[in-house]
Design a protein around this motif. Structure first.
Motif, short mmCIF file in Angstrom:
data_model
loop_
_atom_site.label_atom_id
_atom_site.label_comp_id
_atom_site.label_asym_id
_atom_site.label_seq_id
_atom_site.Cartn_x
_atom_site.Cartn_y
_atom_site.Cartn_z
N LEU A 123 -1.87 10.94 19.30
CA LEU A 123 -3.16 11.61 19.28
C LEU A 123 -4.26 10.67 18.78
O LEU A 123 -5.35 10.62 19.34
CB LEU A 123 -3.11 12.87 18.40
CG LEU A 123 -2.20 14.01 18.91
CD1 LEU A 123 -2.17 15.16 17.91
CD2 LEU A 123 -2.65 14.52 20.27
N THR A 169 -7.69 20.09 18.16
CA THR A 169 -6.63 19.07 18.17
C THR A 169 -5.71 19.29 16.97
O THR A 169 -6.17 19.63 15.87
CB THR A 169 -7.26 17.66 18.03
OG1 THR A 169 -8.26 17.51 19.02
CG2 THR A 169 -6.20 16.56 18.18
N ASP A 186 -15.88 10.75 20.74
CA ASP A 186 -16.86 11.78 20.35
C ASP A 186 -17.38 11.56 18.95
O ASP A 186 -16.63 11.30 18.04
CB ASP A 186 -16.20 13.17 20.39
CG ASP A 186 -16.38 13.82 21.74
OD1 ASP A 186 -16.96 13.17 22.62
OD2 ASP A 186 -15.95 14.96 21.90
N ILE A 202 -1.63 11.99 28.01
CA ILE A 202 -2.97 11.48 27.66
C ILE A 202 -3.33 10.27 28.54
O ILE A 202 -4.41 10.20 29.12
CB ILE A 202 -3.04 11.11 26.16
CG1 ILE A 202 -2.92 12.37 25.30
CG2 ILE A 202 -4.34 10.36 25.84
CD1 ILE A 202 -2.61 12.10 23.83
N GLY A 241 -4.98 8.02 21.43
CA GLY A 241 -5.64 8.52 22.64
C GLY A 241 -6.94 9.23 22.37
O GLY A 241 -7.51 9.86 23.25
N ALA A 242 -7.45 9.11 21.14
CA ALA A 242 -8.60 9.92 20.73
C ALA A 242 -9.86 9.58 21.49
O ALA A 242 -10.06 8.44 21.94
CB ALA A 242 -8.85 9.75 19.24
N SER A 243 -10.70 10.58 21.59
CA SER A 243 -12.01 10.44 22.22
C SER A 243 -12.95 9.69 21.29
O SER A 243 -12.74 9.65 20.08
CB SER A 243 -12.53 11.84 22.50
OG SER A 243 -13.90 11.88 22.51
N ARG A 281 -9.34 15.20 25.73
CA ARG A 281 -8.62 14.17 24.96
C ARG A 281 -8.46 14.61 23.51
O ARG A 281 -9.21 15.46 23.04
CB ARG A 281 -9.47 12.89 24.92
CG ARG A 281 -9.39 12.03 26.12
CD ARG A 281 -10.25 10.78 25.89
NE ARG A 281 -9.98 9.81 26.93
CZ ARG A 281 -8.93 8.96 26.91
NH1 ARG A 281 -8.10 8.95 25.89
NH2 ARG A 281 -8.74 8.13 27.90
N PRO A 282 -7.56 13.99 22.76
CA PRO A 282 -7.48 14.30 21.33
C PRO A 282 -8.84 14.11 20.65
O PRO A 282 -9.55 13.13 20.95
CB PRO A 282 -6.46 13.28 20.79
CG PRO A 282 -5.66 12.88 21.98
CD PRO A 282 -6.56 13.00 23.17
N PHE A 283 -9.21 15.03 19.82
CA PHE A 283 -10.45 15.00 19.02
C PHE A 283 -11.72 15.01 19.88
O PHE A 283 -12.78 14.58 19.42
CB PHE A 283 -10.45 13.78 18.06
CG PHE A 283 -9.27 13.81 17.12
CD1 PHE A 283 -9.28 14.62 16.00
CD2 PHE A 283 -8.13 13.05 17.38
CE1 PHE A 283 -8.18 14.67 15.15
CE2 PHE A 283 -7.02 13.11 16.54
CZ PHE A 283 -7.06 13.92 15.41
N ALA A 284 -11.62 15.54 21.11
CA ALA A 284 -12.80 15.62 21.99
C ALA A 284 -13.43 17.00 21.92
O ALA A 284 -14.04 17.46 22.88
CB ALA A 284 -12.41 15.28 23.42
N GLU A 285 -13.35 17.65 20.77
CA GLU A 285 -13.92 18.99 20.64
C GLU A 285 -15.41 19.00 20.99
O GLU A 285 -15.90 19.95 21.61
CB GLU A 285 -13.73 19.53 19.21
CG GLU A 285 -12.32 20.03 18.90
CD GLU A 285 -11.36 18.93 18.51
OE1 GLU A 285 -11.77 17.74 18.49
OE2 GLU A 285 -10.19 19.23 18.22
N THR A 307 -17.09 17.18 23.11
CA THR A 307 -17.26 17.15 24.57
C THR A 307 -17.00 18.54 25.16
O THR A 307 -17.75 19.02 26.01
CB THR A 307 -16.28 16.14 25.20
OG1 THR A 307 -16.60 14.85 24.70
CG2 THR A 307 -16.35 16.14 26.71
N LEU A 357 -3.39 18.93 22.14
CA LEU A 357 -4.74 18.65 22.63
C LEU A 357 -5.70 19.79 22.34
O LEU A 357 -5.28 20.95 22.29
CB LEU A 357 -4.69 18.40 24.15
CG LEU A 357 -3.85 17.20 24.58
CD1 LEU A 357 -3.72 17.16 26.10
CD2 LEU A 357 -4.48 15.90 24.07
#
Lengths: 46, 481
Positions: free
Chosen positions: A39, B192, A46, B364, A42-44, B439-443, B445, B416
């Motif tokens: 995780l 996530t 953001d 992913i 692969g994190a964004s 994606r992980p931690f793309a809250e 977005t 995810l």
């Protein structure tokens, strides 16, 4: 063995068989804590 | 005030157009009037809520605000430990669960100024996607009484949809935030794995449990997430990543993204009206400048087996004591869902946990190498009747539960973020929803995209009209200023 016990045994065996087929070539380095690393890697942005 | 959202109530309190006591009284009045039918609450803390609200009102008058949720009424699934209130976890026993400390999420929401109205109904031990409960009454779908509210965070879905509170916490091990959100026509976010602390909450599966907000709008979900997200020393799985200002980023227009619509699994054997509503939602996203493409996703069946092995083993270990000492107190279908966990070997459990990491990494890389966000239905059919959910033998009911949560469960295994958003109604008025997965931690977005969808699609106007059992809340009165 009751009908329900047979069902439970079959259910567990089915899931275990899927795992066994898919996990056949796991490498030594693949350990349970790998999820958190997957995780984070692969994190964004953001 | 013309609506009744977390953001608008917080703003009205901040600007002294309404007082926290007035808001809490309005909520309590609605609960008293409607909850005997809807069954959202297990415990209503009337006195405690009024006391908290009075204290917060005095602070507003003195020019002090605790945080972004000052005076905002919330309620929590009855598996969150809150000092001074019983925690049944949906069982017959009022104090099934205890902890020395309160749930970290509740502590953070209170520190931000939220008022606790009480504890919400749920499927017993969080085991089941429909929200039926023999001990506390079946949570009713506010849009269509006699139909399921979704579970296991059933009371959270009902309470928000019915306007009893403006936000709630739910937990999601296989879909238990997203399913009731979809059934009740509200927004539900499973963050996530590691984004939100699970400390002070009854575990069902340490590997798969997630906690998240359930609200009427996407912006409200962002406001709650901003408060509850972040590292917690009491939950070793929480991430050290910084927490974005979700409310601010949600308001910005989304940049052009590639949206993947799965062509395998997620549209197999689903109701025609659900498929049409999700297709229409994808067209709205395209009209916002998103590139919508078909996508082949890795087969979710293997991940489902992995999640089954993990969830069953862990829930058996967690609930071994009640299964040994008081099995007769549990509903038959709950007992029957825990039992298989005692038969799973340590070998299979560990192989499943190792495989999970590989599958997550593969998903992913493959999926988010091709698209930015995945769109899929949340529920395979509009909420069925409670009678349909209760029909058949325990084994048949468990099989039906598995079919109802088959679209949400894979994303618990993958860890995810997944955000369920209302996208219409069936011909007979039952809510339909889709989920955005990133994606992980793309809250951020997901929230930004969902907010843009919400504005463009216009469902919020219908949803703010309120379900037939819960007409729009009365306009709030003039505040103390």
């Amino acid at each position: 063995m009751t009908e329900r016990e047979r069902e439970v045994q079959a259910m567990v065996a089915d899931s275990a068989a899927v795992i066994e087929r898919a996990a056949g070539d796991l490498a030594l380095a693949e350990e349970p804590s790998g999820l958190l690393a997957a995780l984070e890697d692969g994190a964004s942005d953001d | 005030m013309t609506d009744w959202t977390l953001a608008s109530v917080a703003e009205a309190i901040r600007t002294r157009r309404v007082s926290p006591v007035e808001v809490v009284r309005a909520c309590l009045e609605r609960i008293e009037r409607l909850d005997a039918t809807l069954r959202a609450f297990i415990t209503v803390d009337r006195e405690g809520a009024l006391r908290e609200a009075a204290g917060l009102e005095a602070e507003v008058m003195a020019g002090r605000l605790r945080g972004p949720l000052h005076g905002v009424p919330l309620a929590y699934k009855d598996l969150c430990f809150i000092r001074g209130l019983p925690t049944s976890c949906g069982t017959r026993t009022p104090e099934y669960f205890s902890d020395r400390d309160e749930a970290t999420t509740v502590v953070r929401l209170r520190a931000a100024g939220a008022v606790t109205l009480g504890k919400l109904n749920m499927t017993e031990l969080a085991l089941g996607p429909f929200g039926e409960n023999d001990h506390h009454g079946d949570a009713q779908n506010p849009w269509k009484p006699g139909h399921v509210a979704g579970g296991s965070s059933s009371g959270s879905g009902v309470a928000v949809a019915a306007g009893f509170v403006v936000g709630a916490l739910g937990t999601d091990t296989g879909g238990s935030i997203r399913l009731p959100a979809a059934c009740c026509g509200i927004v539900g976010l499973k963050p996530t794995y590691g984004r939100v602390s699970r400390a002070g909450v009854m575990p069902l599966s340490w590997s798969l449990d997630h906690i998240g907000p359930m609200t009427r709008t996407v912006r409200d979900a962002a406001l709650m997430l901003a408060v509850i997200a972040g590292r917690d020393a009491r939950d070793a799985t929480t991430s050290h990543r910084s927490v974005p200002d979700y409310a601010t980023v949600t308001a910005r227009p989304p940049s052009p993204l590639i949206i993947g619509v799965p062509e395998n699994y997620y549209f197999d054997r689903i109701d025609d009206e659900v498929a049409e509503a999700v297709d229409a939602a994808a067209r709205v996203l395209a009209s916002l400048g998103m590139k919508v493409e078909p996508l082949r996703v890795p087969d979710p069946e293997v991940m489902s087996s992995v999640a089954n092995i993990l969830a069953r083993s862990e829930s058996a270990a967690i609930h071994a004591r009640v299964m040994r000492d008081r099995p007769h107190e549990l509903q038959p279908q709950v007992r029957e869902r825990i039992e298989p966990g005692f038969q799973i070997s340590a070998f299979d459990y560990l192989q499943a946990a190792r495989l999970r990491a590989r599958l997550a990494r593969g998903f992913i890389g493959e999926v988010f190498g091709a698209v930015d966000v995945v769109v899929a239905p949340t529920i395979p059919e509009p909420p069925p009747t409670l009678e349909e959910a209760r029909r058949g033998t325990a084994a048949e009911r468990i099989a039906r539960m598995g079919r109802f949560s088959r679209l949400t469960r894979p994303f618990n295994g993958l860890g995810l973020p997944a955000l369920s958003v209302p996208c219409g109604f069936s011909g007979d008025g039952r809510p339909i929803a889709f989920q955005l997965v990133g994606r992980p931690f793309a809250e951020a977005t997901l929230l930004r995209l969902a907010h843009a969808y919400e504005e463009a699609a216009g469902w919020q106007t219908v949803l703010n009209g309120g379900p037939e059992m819960a007409p729009k809340p009365p306009p709030l009165g003039t505040g103390p200023a």
